[in-house]
Structure formats: C-alpha cells, structure tokens
Design a protein around this motif. Structure first.
Motif, PDB file in Angstrom:
ATOM      1  N   PRO A   1      15.832 -10.936 -11.016  1.00  0.00           N
ATOM      2  CA  PRO A   1      14.466 -10.465 -10.776  1.00  0.00           C
ATOM      3  C   PRO A   1      13.949 -10.821  -9.377  1.00  0.00           C
ATOM      4  O   PRO A   1      14.511 -11.674  -8.691  1.00  0.00           O
ATOM      5  N   VAL A   2      12.903 -10.150  -8.981  1.00  0.00           N
ATOM      6  CA  VAL A   2      12.172 -10.464  -7.752  1.00  0.00           C
ATOM      7  C   VAL A   2      10.764 -10.849  -8.188  1.00  0.00           C
ATOM      8  O   VAL A   2      10.156 -10.150  -9.008  1.00  0.00           O
ATOM      9  N   LEU A   3      10.271 -11.983  -7.681  1.00  0.00           N
ATOM     10  CA  LEU A   3       8.947 -12.458  -8.074  1.00  0.00           C
ATOM     11  C   LEU A   3       8.065 -12.554  -6.840  1.00  0.00           C
ATOM     12  O   LEU A   3       8.511 -13.019  -5.789  1.00  0.00           O
ATOM     13  N   SER A   4       6.835 -12.094  -6.969  1.00  0.00           N
ATOM     14  CA  SER A   4       5.929 -12.064  -5.822  1.00  0.00           C
ATOM     15  C   SER A   4       4.582 -12.677  -6.171  1.00  0.00           C
ATOM     16  O   SER A   4       4.012 -12.414  -7.228  1.00  0.00           O
ATOM     17  N   ILE A   5       4.099 -13.543  -5.278  1.00  0.00           N
ATOM     18  CA  ILE A   5       2.835 -14.258  -5.486  1.00  0.00           C
ATOM     19  C   ILE A   5       1.838 -13.820  -4.419  1.00  0.00           C
ATOM     20  O   ILE A   5       2.164 -13.822  -3.231  1.00  0.00           O
ATOM     21  N   SER A   6       0.638 -13.457  -4.829  1.00  0.00           N
ATOM     22  CA  SER A   6      -0.401 -13.023  -3.888  1.00  0.00           C
ATOM     23  C   SER A   6      -1.408 -14.137  -3.637  1.00  0.00           C
ATOM     24  O   SER A   6      -1.873 -14.775  -4.581  1.00  0.00           O
ATOM     25  N   LEU A   7      -1.760 -14.339  -2.367  1.00  0.00           N
ATOM     26  CA  LEU A   7      -2.777 -15.325  -1.987  1.00  0.00           C
ATOM     27  C   LEU A   7      -3.682 -14.730  -0.922  1.00  0.00           C
ATOM     28  O   LEU A   7      -3.196 -14.081   0.016  1.00  0.00           O
ATOM     29  N   GLY A   8      -4.964 -14.949  -1.054  1.00  0.00           N
ATOM     30  CA  GLY A   8      -5.889 -14.452  -0.034  1.00  0.00           C
ATOM     31  C   GLY A   8      -6.426 -13.072  -0.382  1.00  0.00           C
ATOM     32  O   GLY A   8      -6.673 -12.762  -1.550  1.00  0.00           O
ATOM     33  N   ASP A   9      -6.614 -12.253   0.637  1.00  0.00           N
ATOM     34  CA  ASP A   9      -7.278 -10.956   0.441  1.00  0.00           C
ATOM     35  C   ASP A   9      -6.557 -10.033  -0.539  1.00  0.00           C
ATOM     36  O   ASP A   9      -5.334 -10.066  -0.666  1.00  0.00           O
ATOM     37  N   ASP A  10      -7.364  -9.200  -1.211  1.00  0.00           N
ATOM     38  CA  ASP A  10      -6.822  -8.200  -2.132  1.00  0.00           C
ATOM     39  C   ASP A  10      -5.920  -7.225  -1.387  1.00  0.00           C
ATOM     40  O   ASP A  10      -6.165  -6.908  -0.216  1.00  0.00           O
ATOM     41  N   ALA A  11      -4.929  -6.720  -2.084  1.00  0.00           N
ATOM     42  CA  ALA A  11      -4.001  -5.757  -1.486  1.00  0.00           C
ATOM     43  C   ALA A  11      -3.744  -4.620  -2.451  1.00  0.00           C
ATOM     44  O   ALA A  11      -3.653  -4.828  -3.664  1.00  0.00           O
ATOM     45  N   LEU A  12      -3.655  -3.426  -1.920  1.00  0.00           N
ATOM     46  CA  LEU A  12      -3.346  -2.257  -2.735  1.00  0.00           C
ATOM     47  C   LEU A  12      -1.826  -2.087  -2.766  1.00  0.00           C
ATOM     48  O   LEU A  12      -1.201  -1.702  -1.781  1.00  0.00           O
ATOM     49  N   PHE A  13      -1.264  -2.416  -3.924  1.00  0.00           N
ATOM     50  CA  PHE A  13       0.186  -2.380  -4.137  1.00  0.00           C
ATOM     51  C   PHE A  13       0.552  -1.047  -4.776  1.00  0.00           C
ATOM     52  O   PHE A  13      -0.117  -0.601  -5.708  1.00  0.00           O
ATOM     53  N   ARG A  14       1.596  -0.422  -4.266  1.00  0.00           N
ATOM     54  CA  ARG A  14       2.032   0.860  -4.841  1.00  0.00           C
ATOM     55  C   ARG A  14       3.473   0.738  -5.291  1.00  0.00           C
ATOM     56  O   ARG A  14       4.306   0.189  -4.580  1.00  0.00           O
ATOM     57  N   ILE A  15       3.737   1.248  -6.475  1.00  0.00           N
ATOM     58  CA  ILE A  15       5.105   1.169  -6.994  1.00  0.00           C
ATOM     59  C   ILE A  15       5.501   2.495  -7.623  1.00  0.00           C
ATOM     60  O   ILE A  15       4.671   3.177  -8.228  1.00  0.00           O
ATOM     61  N   GLY A  16       6.762   2.863  -7.414  1.00  0.00           N
ATOM     62  CA  GLY A  16       7.289   4.101  -7.976  1.00  0.00           C
ATOM     63  C   GLY A  16       8.556   3.831  -8.756  1.00  0.00           C
ATOM     64  O   GLY A  16       8.646   2.836  -9.470  1.00  0.00           O
ATOM     65  N   GLY A  17       9.540   4.690  -8.596  1.00  0.00           N
ATOM     66  CA  GLY A  17      10.806   4.540  -9.311  1.00  0.00           C
ATOM     67  C   GLY A  17      11.938   4.286  -8.343  1.00  0.00           C
ATOM     68  O   GLY A  17      11.721   3.862  -7.208  1.00  0.00           O
ATOM     69  N   GLN A  18      13.151   4.572  -8.788  1.00  0.00           N
ATOM     70  CA  GLN A  18      14.315   4.264  -7.963  1.00  0.00           C
ATOM     71  C   GLN A  18      14.594   5.328  -6.912  1.00  0.00           C
ATOM     72  O   GLN A  18      15.444   5.129  -6.044  1.00  0.00           O
ATOM     73  N   ASN A  19      13.896   6.454  -6.998  1.00  0.00           N
ATOM     74  CA  ASN A  19      14.006   7.478  -5.957  1.00  0.00           C
ATOM     75  C   ASN A  19      12.713   7.528  -5.174  1.00  0.00           C
ATOM     76  O   ASN A  19      11.628   7.397  -5.731  1.00  0.00           O
ATOM     77  N   LYS A  20      12.851   7.727  -3.881  1.00  0.00           N
ATOM     78  CA  LYS A  20      11.692   7.640  -3.007  1.00  0.00           C
ATOM     79  C   LYS A  20      10.589   8.632  -3.373  1.00  0.00           C
ATOM     80  O   LYS A  20       9.410   8.376  -3.148  1.00  0.00           O
ATOM     81  N   ASN A  21      10.987   9.781  -3.931  1.00  0.00           N
ATOM     82  CA  ASN A  21       9.959  10.784  -4.245  1.00  0.00           C
ATOM     83  C   ASN A  21       9.483  10.714  -5.694  1.00  0.00           C
ATOM     84  O   ASN A  21       8.765  11.597  -6.152  1.00  0.00           O
ATOM     85  N   ASP A  22       9.834   9.663  -6.434  1.00  0.00           N
ATOM     86  CA  ASP A  22       9.306   9.499  -7.788  1.00  0.00           C
ATOM     87  C   ASP A  22       7.794   9.275  -7.729  1.00  0.00           C
ATOM     88  O   ASP A  22       7.268   8.789  -6.730  1.00  0.00           O
ATOM     89  N   ARG A  23       7.137   9.611  -8.831  1.00  0.00           N
ATOM     90  CA  ARG A  23       5.691   9.400  -8.930  1.00  0.00           C
ATOM     91  C   ARG A  23       5.371   7.913  -8.728  1.00  0.00           C
ATOM     92  O   ARG A  23       6.112   7.043  -9.182  1.00  0.00           O
ATOM     93  N   THR A  24       4.280   7.631  -8.045  1.00  0.00           N
ATOM     94  CA  THR A  24       3.900   6.230  -7.820  1.00  0.00           C
ATOM     95  C   THR A  24       2.582   5.917  -8.510  1.00  0.00           C
ATOM     96  O   THR A  24       1.823   6.822  -8.866  1.00  0.00           O
ATOM     97  N   GLU A  25       2.341   4.630  -8.694  1.00  0.00           N
ATOM     98  CA  GLU A  25       1.087   4.167  -9.272  1.00  0.00           C
ATOM     99  C   GLU A  25       0.624   2.983  -8.432  1.00  0.00           C
ATOM    100  O   GLU A  25       1.445   2.244  -7.895  1.00  0.00           O
ATOM    101  N   SER A  26      -0.683   2.805  -8.314  1.00  0.00           N
ATOM    102  CA  SER A  26      -1.215   1.725  -7.483  1.00  0.00           C
ATOM    103  C   SER A  26      -2.021   0.736  -8.296  1.00  0.00           C
ATOM    104  O   SER A  26      -2.650   1.098  -9.284  1.00  0.00           O
ATOM    105  N   ILE A  27      -1.995  -0.502  -7.842  1.00  0.00           N
ATOM    106  CA  ILE A  27      -2.790  -1.542  -8.496  1.00  0.00           C
ATOM    107  C   ILE A  27      -3.270  -2.512  -7.410  1.00  0.00           C
ATOM    108  O   ILE A  27      -2.546  -2.790  -6.453  1.00  0.00           O
ATOM    109  N   TRP A  28      -4.504  -2.997  -7.563  1.00  0.00           N
ATOM    110  CA  TRP A  28      -5.010  -4.012  -6.629  1.00  0.00           C
ATOM    111  C   TRP A  28      -4.486  -5.373  -7.044  1.00  0.00           C
ATOM    112  O   TRP A  28      -4.647  -5.771  -8.207  1.00  0.00           O
ATOM    113  N   LEU A  29      -3.859  -6.062  -6.117  1.00  0.00           N
ATOM    114  CA  LEU A  29      -3.394  -7.424  -6.365  1.00  0.00           C
ATOM    115  C   LEU A  29      -4.386  -8.389  -5.730  1.00  0.00           C
ATOM    116  O   LEU A  29      -4.805  -8.191  -4.583  1.00  0.00           O
ATOM    117  N   SER A  30      -4.762  -9.424  -6.469  1.00  0.00           N
ATOM    118  CA  SER A  30      -5.714 -10.419  -5.969  1.00  0.00           C
ATOM    119  C   SER A  30      -5.049 -11.774  -5.829  1.00  0.00           C
ATOM    120  O   SER A  30      -3.962 -11.996  -6.353  1.00  0.00           O
TER     121      SER A  30
END
Length: 203
Positions: free
Chosen positions: A131-160
């Motif tokens: 796995p890959v684990l990521s920790i957010s600190l400080g300002d909010d960030a708009l994170f976008r994630i899709g699938g294994q192909n670059k043109n797959d549909r993406t979804e966004s979430i604010w990370l705090s």
DNA sequence: AAGTCTCT
DNA sequence: TAAA
C-alpha cells in the motif's frame, strides 16, 4: 483508533481526522528535524521543468526526479543519507496497513500557494502491491483520483490537516493528483501551505 | 508529463 | 477562476 475509513473510491480509503491537533503538532516537530538535515528542493521533471512542489525524504530511500527519470536514491542531493523515518510515523503505517513490511521511504511534499501535482501513478517501487499511505498537514487540498488508465473517470475530495489516505488493492495504481490547495485555510503551519507525507515500501 | 495550456 |  479509527475503526474504518469514511471515504472510499476505487478502494482508496480516507480516514478523516485521523490525527488530532496535538498529534499534528508532534508530527510537525519531527518534520522540522527532517527538513533541517535534508532541506527541501524542487526536483526537475524528466523533460526539464521544475516541479512546483518542494520535497525531501526520510528513510532508506528518497524519491527523486531529473532528466534521467523518476527513481529512488539512497542519499539527499547534498550527499548525506536521508534521516530516519520517525517511530510515530511508522506507527501510523502499521496501524492502518497492518501486517506489511516497514516503509522505506517517507516522501515529504511541501505545497506553497500555487503548487499542484498533475495526475500520476506511483509505480517507481519494485513491488507495486504494497500500500501507499499519505498524511495531510496544513492547508486543505483538492485531491483527485481516478483509475488505472489516465482517461478513467475521476472523483475529487478535499483533504484536511490530520487526514490520512491509503491506496491499496484496486487503488494502488490509480492515477491521482492535487489540483490546488486552499492557501491559508489551516493555522498549523505559520508559513501557510500544505505538507504531505507519503509512505512507501520501495524494494 | 509528478506540467501546462485551453476551454468553459 | 474551476473543471478536465
């Protein structure tokens, strides 16, 4: 501490509010030690453009990029070994990833006001199943994630600040990136901006 | 393209 | 300026 993730997209799990304010400040002092020994720098993309994100690493390896490509290197560009990954950070990994080898790289990314990171896959590791684990600190960030192909549909979430995200299973090789940060949204960093820690097994 | 430009 |  946290029973389950409260966001899940393609197997990417987000633990909102995993770290409380006290834990965030404790982590920050660990990071200050790391950055004092291994200063932040702006890597060059393989095609010669400097990245807007500044970075450094802790652990056996640090992530690096220049005209030769993306890779892990055993020393900071200043010639010294990367600082050790603090126990408190390893503890988060084992709490959320369970029975996994210890992380060998803790990449520290610093986003100032205009920094962002384009959609990419994490695939510079030898074993792409860990796995890959990521920790957010400080300002909010708009994170976008899709699938294994670059043109797959993406979804966004604010990370705090204090959120922890784990990409495993189907999301391990998902394209992801940071579209922008909400500068000044957190008081954690006096200087403003966002720090992100990414833990990975490299070998 | 771990960037950036372009179009809305 | 935000979405893609």
């Amino acid at each position: 501490m946290v029973a389950g993730a409260n966001f899940n997209f393609n197997g990417c799990q987000v633990y909102k509010g995993y770290l409380d304010r006290f834990e965030q400040h404790a982590l920050l002092s660990e990071l200050r030690m790391i950055v004092s020994k291994a200063p932040l720098f702006s890597p060059l993309t393989p095609w010669g453009k400097p990245m807007s994100v500044k970075m450094t690493s802790a652990g056996k390896y640090g992530w690096y990029s220049d005209h030769k490509g993306y890779r892990y290197i055993p020393k900071h560009p200043n010639g010294t070994h990367w600082p050790e990954i603090p126990r408190s950070i390893q503890a988060i990994w084992h709490d959320l990833c369970g029975d996994q080898p210890n992380p060998e790289c803790c990449l520290v990314n610093y986003y100032e006001k205009k920094a962002k990171m384009g959609l990419h896959q994490d695939k510079d590791e030898k074993n792409l199943m860990h796995p890959v684990l990521s920790i957010s600190l400080g300002d909010d960030a708009l994170f976008r994630i899709g699938g294994q192909n670059k043109n797959d549909r993406t979804e966004s979430i604010w990370l705090s600040s204090g959120d922890v995200l784990v990409m495993s299973g189907a999301s391990r090789l998902a394209y992801h990136g940071i579209d922008r940060i909400k500068y000044g949204s957190s008081q954690l960093l006096k200087s403003g901006g966002r720090l992100n820690l990414t833990l990975r097994v490299v070998d």
